[in-house]
Design a protein around this motif. Sequence first.
Motif, PDB file in Angstrom:
ATOM      1  N   ASN A 193      -5.731  -2.246  10.606  1.00 39.82           N
ATOM      2  CA  ASN A 193      -4.634  -1.173  10.189  1.00 39.82           C
ATOM      3  C   ASN A 193      -3.706  -1.903   8.916  1.00 39.82           C
ATOM      4  O   ASN A 193      -4.005  -3.019   8.906  1.00 39.82           O
ATOM      5  N   SER A 194      -2.843  -1.293   8.614  1.00 39.92           N
ATOM      6  CA  SER A 194      -2.162  -1.828   7.268  1.00 39.92           C
ATOM      7  C   SER A 194      -1.043  -2.759   7.635  1.00 39.92           C
ATOM      8  O   SER A 194      -0.386  -3.296   6.779  1.00 39.92           O
ATOM      9  N   LEU A 236       0.808  -1.177   0.051  1.00 40.08           N
ATOM     10  CA  LEU A 236      -0.004  -0.060  -0.178  1.00 40.08           C
ATOM     11  C   LEU A 236       0.940   1.196  -0.122  1.00 40.08           C
ATOM     12  O   LEU A 236       0.653   2.402   0.593  1.00 40.08           O
ATOM     13  N   THR A 265      -4.065   3.896   6.015  1.00 41.49           N
ATOM     14  CA  THR A 265      -3.801   3.578   4.589  1.00 41.49           C
ATOM     15  C   THR A 265      -4.782   2.344   4.103  1.00 41.49           C
ATOM     16  O   THR A 265      -5.019   2.272   3.139  1.00 41.49           O
ATOM     17  N   LEU A 266      -4.935   1.338   5.053  1.00 35.75           N
ATOM     18  CA  LEU A 266      -5.852   0.319   4.862  1.00 35.75           C
ATOM     19  C   LEU A 266      -7.100   0.734   4.596  1.00 35.75           C
ATOM     20  O   LEU A 266      -7.663   0.493   3.552  1.00 35.75           O
ATOM     21  N   LEU A 287      -3.695  -6.490   1.427  1.00 38.11           N
ATOM     22  CA  LEU A 287      -2.344  -6.524   2.324  1.00 38.11           C
ATOM     23  C   LEU A 287      -1.357  -7.785   1.815  1.00 38.11           C
ATOM     24  O   LEU A 287      -0.308  -8.125   2.132  1.00 38.11           O
TER      25      LEU A 287
END
Length: 273
Positions: free
Chosen positions: A223-224, A32, A192-193, A262
């Motif tokens: 989360n990312s 990402l 960011t995710l 991811l």
Amino acid sequence: MPMPQVPFDDRGLAYGDGIFETVLLRDGQPVLWDYHRARLEQGCQRLNIPLPSAQQLVQTWQSPPTSALEVLKLILTRGSGGRGYALPEHVEPRLISRRMPFAANAERWQGGVCVRLCHLRLGHQPLLAGIKHLNRLENVLARQEWQDSRIAEGLLADSSGKMVEATSMNLFWSSNGVLWTPSVDHCGVAGTLRAALLAQGVIREGTLSIDDLPHSERLWVGNSVQGVWPVSELLDAHDNVLATWPMHNAPDPLQGEAHRLLGYREFPASESK
């Protein structure tokens, strides 16, 4: 490798005058990255700090990977100088980074987690909302509210009683079959995710009050780096149970889309702690 020494007059150390990113590396490549770079750029614009060049950023992950999964932390400060809060005449940003091996917690992907509401309420500051600036004292104070290792995360609302995020993750919920996440226009971090899921139309921005939180069809934090954890139990700020959700054997729509982005497989034993 030892961390580089930060001078006493570094403005990030003295004032939290800077931003940071925490990036998942898979086989030495950032996941990402376009979203991380966009948030980094937005943070630089908000704080009026020159953005590092693409070459400077790429160099932070150019050494051979030490494991299949790593976490790269980037810290960018305004550098040194200036009198008090006044900016230095010539800004020379300081970029430091560190890579660490990482293993995702697949047990939490599958078995769900217990979370609690925090006493602390987030203050509104739209100029800082969304970006990942270095002053995270609200999150530090919130994380001090519990010591029970069974509790995986704390949920944060703002001063008006609207849910915003978790201490280190974004918040997601389901209502009438639609997947939602709180707005972070006034406070909180735009993960960011979260940004990738919004861009693909998987989730929408909405409003969720503290009172309505226990009545959500389903609840997640994510989360990312860690991916998405379904919430199985919600506690109040005094550790009383507010709600529970059964864990389903059927595919999880939010987790499935997030983990595809991811590069995580559904419940890989090799990636569990």
